[in-house]
Design a protein around this motif. Sequence first.
Motif, short mmCIF file in Angstrom:
data_model
loop_
_atom_site.label_atom_id
_atom_site.label_comp_id
_atom_site.label_asym_id
_atom_site.label_seq_id
_atom_site.Cartn_x
_atom_site.Cartn_y
_atom_site.Cartn_z
N LYS A 231 0.83 -1.20 0.00
CA LYS A 231 0.00 0.00 0.00
C LYS A 231 0.87 1.26 0.00
N LYS A 232 1.86 1.29 0.88
CA LYS A 232 2.75 2.46 0.97
C LYS A 232 3.52 2.67 -0.32
N LEU A 233 4.04 1.59 -0.88
CA LEU A 233 4.77 1.70 -2.15
C LEU A 233 3.85 2.13 -3.28
N GLY A 234 2.61 1.69 -3.21
CA GLY A 234 1.63 2.11 -4.21
C GLY A 234 1.40 3.60 -4.16
N GLU A 235 1.40 4.18 -2.95
CA GLU A 235 1.24 5.63 -2.80
C GLU A 235 2.43 6.37 -3.41
N ALA A 237 4.35 5.18 -5.85
CA ALA A 237 4.23 5.00 -7.29
C ALA A 237 3.19 5.95 -7.88
N ASP A 238 2.11 6.21 -7.13
CA ASP A 238 1.10 7.17 -7.59
C ASP A 238 1.70 8.56 -7.74
N GLU A 239 2.55 8.94 -6.79
CA GLU A 239 3.20 10.26 -6.85
C GLU A 239 4.15 10.35 -8.04
N VAL A 240 4.86 9.27 -8.30
CA VAL A 240 5.74 9.25 -9.47
C VAL A 240 4.91 9.39 -10.74
N ALA A 241 3.82 8.65 -10.83
CA ALA A 241 2.96 8.72 -12.01
C ALA A 241 2.37 10.11 -12.18
N ARG A 242 1.97 10.76 -11.09
CA ARG A 242 1.44 12.12 -11.18
C ARG A 242 2.51 13.09 -11.67
N ILE A 271 10.69 -2.27 -4.66
CA ILE A 271 10.47 -0.87 -5.05
C ILE A 271 10.44 -0.76 -6.57
N LYS A 272 11.41 -1.38 -7.22
CA LYS A 272 11.51 -1.31 -8.68
C LYS A 272 10.26 -1.86 -9.35
N ASN A 273 9.77 -3.00 -8.87
CA ASN A 273 8.62 -3.64 -9.51
C ASN A 273 7.34 -2.83 -9.34
N VAL A 274 7.14 -2.27 -8.17
CA VAL A 274 5.91 -1.51 -7.92
C VAL A 274 5.88 -0.24 -8.78
N ILE A 275 6.98 0.51 -8.79
CA ILE A 275 7.01 1.76 -9.57
C ILE A 275 6.92 1.45 -11.07
N GLY A 276 7.66 0.45 -11.53
CA GLY A 276 7.60 0.08 -12.93
C GLY A 276 6.21 -0.37 -13.34
N GLY A 277 5.56 -1.15 -12.48
CA GLY A 277 4.23 -1.63 -12.78
C GLY A 277 3.20 -0.52 -12.85
N LYS A 278 3.30 0.43 -11.94
CA LYS A 278 2.33 1.53 -11.90
C LYS A 278 2.45 2.43 -13.12
N THR A 279 3.67 2.66 -13.58
CA THR A 279 3.90 3.60 -14.68
C THR A 279 3.92 2.92 -16.04
N ASN A 280 3.88 1.58 -16.05
CA ASN A 280 3.97 0.81 -17.30
C ASN A 280 5.26 1.10 -18.06
#
Length: 315
Positions: A231-235, A237-242, A271-280
Amino acid sequence: MAKTLITSIGIENDSMGIRAAKINITRTGSKARIQVAGLSELRGDFSNDESVAGGMRKMKEKIAIGAGDRVVTCLAGKQVYVAQIPFRKLPDIEMKNALKLEIKKSLPFEVAGASIDYQVLEGARKGDTIQILVTAVPGVMLSRHLNMLERLSVKPWVVDILPLAIANAFHLSQKSFAIGLAYIIVHVGPAVVNLIICGDENIPFFHRSIYFSSVELFGDGVTMEEKDVTKKLGELADEVARSLSFYEKTFSTSNFAGIFIMGEYLEQDTIKNVIGGKTNLTAEVVDVFARLKQTSNAPKGKFEVAMALAMRNTQ
């Protein structure tokens, strides 16, 4: 042809650690050969000037900084400012004062007494307008840093700022850059993530600090349920995507080359997988040592900034 030997030390610190990279640089004419002479880290509470000074004193002894060594440090924090702006070409003697007026409203501190520096980005000229990479820090912040090092009998060769040191570390890790692609660098600190976007001269430089406590998720002795970590990593990743969405809309640039990660807690791929997955986007950990053909047993991504600071003396 005569050879010269330089010992260069890059030191990077945050609120929980001080990292240093020591290299020997052998110059023969315009060619430079480097050899890593040591990597060292101190862990602890370095959240105030006194504790940082004590840590730097220990690091000076630990990494064996000699009187003739060239030391490069960097400043970090919310009062460090860097931006790329279009500006008219002026004589050097006029440029800094003109830039102070230009960035006055954007600075998170008073422009009076600020230490300003700039770099003209060659190849990005449009008519009479040039692209300027401008940096600023409060003068008192720089003075405190220099005074602390002076008390330790250390005179820095260069004082950099963290966002540019991160970008330099990424540049060191790459053989070349694709023209027109924007590269996203994510630097994970214990309490702050620095996001950098850069590329060739026509890719606008971008920096954003994201407050994210990685130490609460991955620090020594921390036990957190996997769902809470996700959940925290998803948050994050959301900021990176924004940030990428903002960059795309602001600069009309959507050609992203991928995400490149460095910093703390990268031994696993979480960390790498969550951010990469969120941003495609493809995501990988930066490895300066592999690019420089140097052997290192250090965790991948951890000493990249310190190495980039030490490598300033090869330029």
